[in-house]
Design a protein around this motif. Structure first.
Motif, PDB file in Angstrom:
ATOM      1  N   UNK A  43       6.808-143.165  80.548  1.00 47.72           N
ATOM      2  CA  UNK A  43       5.470-143.601  80.959  1.00 47.72           C
ATOM      3  C   UNK A  43       4.949-142.723  82.090  1.00 47.72           C
ATOM      4  N   UNK A  44       5.787-142.460  83.085  1.00 50.00           N
ATOM      5  CA  UNK A  44       5.373-141.605  84.213  1.00 50.00           C
ATOM      6  C   UNK A  44       4.976-140.219  83.732  1.00 50.00           C
ATOM      7  N   UNK A 100       7.784-138.437  72.391  1.00 46.73           N
ATOM      8  CA  UNK A 100       8.022-139.287  73.561  1.00 46.73           C
ATOM      9  C   UNK A 100       6.793-140.089  73.933  1.00 46.73           C
ATOM     10  N   UNK A 101       5.613-139.461  73.854  1.00 46.12           N
ATOM     11  CA  UNK A 101       4.363-140.174  74.141  1.00 46.12           C
ATOM     12  C   UNK A 101       4.150-141.306  73.144  1.00 46.12           C
ATOM     13  N   UNK A 102       4.402-141.020  71.885  1.00 41.77           N
ATOM     14  CA  UNK A 102       4.241-142.049  70.849  1.00 41.77           C
ATOM     15  C   UNK A 102       5.182-143.222  71.108  1.00 41.77           C
ATOM     16  N   UNK A 103       6.448-142.917  71.404  1.00 50.17           N
ATOM     17  CA  UNK A 103       7.420-143.976  71.657  1.00 50.17           C
ATOM     18  C   UNK A 103       7.056-144.770  72.903  1.00 50.17           C
ATOM     19  N   UNK A 104       6.576-144.097  73.940  1.00 53.40           N
ATOM     20  CA  UNK A 104       6.158-144.796  75.163  1.00 53.40           C
ATOM     21  C   UNK A 104       5.042-145.786  74.855  1.00 53.40           C
ATOM     22  N   UNK A 105       4.097-145.376  74.028  1.00 53.28           N
ATOM     23  CA  UNK A 105       3.004-146.276  73.648  1.00 53.28           C
ATOM     24  C   UNK A 105       3.490-147.473  72.857  1.00 53.28           C
ATOM     25  N   UNK A 106       4.393-147.227  71.916  1.00 51.99           N
ATOM     26  CA  UNK A 106       4.941-148.328  71.111  1.00 51.99           C
ATOM     27  C   UNK A 106       5.727-149.305  71.984  1.00 51.99           C
TER      28      UNK A 106
END
Length: 149
Positions: A43-44, A100-106
């Motif tokens: 997230x950071x 990683x961005x996609x997983x963070x959003x999920x």
């Protein structure tokens, strides 16, 4: 000296609440194969862009060693990349990958019920005030933990 009721001590209440909330978060993050530290790092990095491991650890409120382990796990899964800092070659920056961005959003979506459960006993105004008070306390104790307002 009498011990007193621990339920009257801020530290005890925060610790107990933290333990209960951690259990909810761990359960919600398990399907994504993420620890809280890994989730916080993703997230950071998504919000702030590339950071050194030391800076990422400070902002997530964990030790550099804990962050190193977390980043290694994320890198092994292709969720973050590591590269030399553009001007300080000895500093290694960590950046989030599109996966990683996609997983963070999920994962963030999956954590919404945890927050709703935690705030359920409060009115909307009380919840907003609690968040403001917690942010103020956190900024006082760890100025790196939150982006500046």
């Amino acid at each position: 000296m009498p011990v007193g009721d621990p339920g009257e001590r801020v530290g005890y209440l925060i610790w107990q609440l933290s333990q209960a909330y951690v259990q909810l978060l761990e359960q919600a993050l398990r399907p994504f194969g993420l620890t809280q530290t890994q989730y916080s790092a993703l997230v950071r990095l998504t919000m702030e862009g590339p950071l050194s491991g030391a800076e990422l650890a400070r902002r997530c409120g964990v030790t550099a060693q804990s962050m190193g382990v977390a980043v290694q796990g994320l890198a092994d899964r292709g969720l973050v990349g590591r590269h030399a800092h553009p001007t300080h070659g000895r500093i290694i920056e960590i950046s989030v990958t599109p996966a990683g961005e996609t997983l963070a959003g999920q994962a963030t979506e999956a954590l919404q019920p945890c927050e709703q459960e935690a705030l359920a006993p409060l009115t909307e105004d009380e919840g907003a005030q609690l968040k403001a008070d917690l942010r103020r306390m956190l900024r006082s104790m760890n100025p790196h933990a939150l982006p500046h307002p």
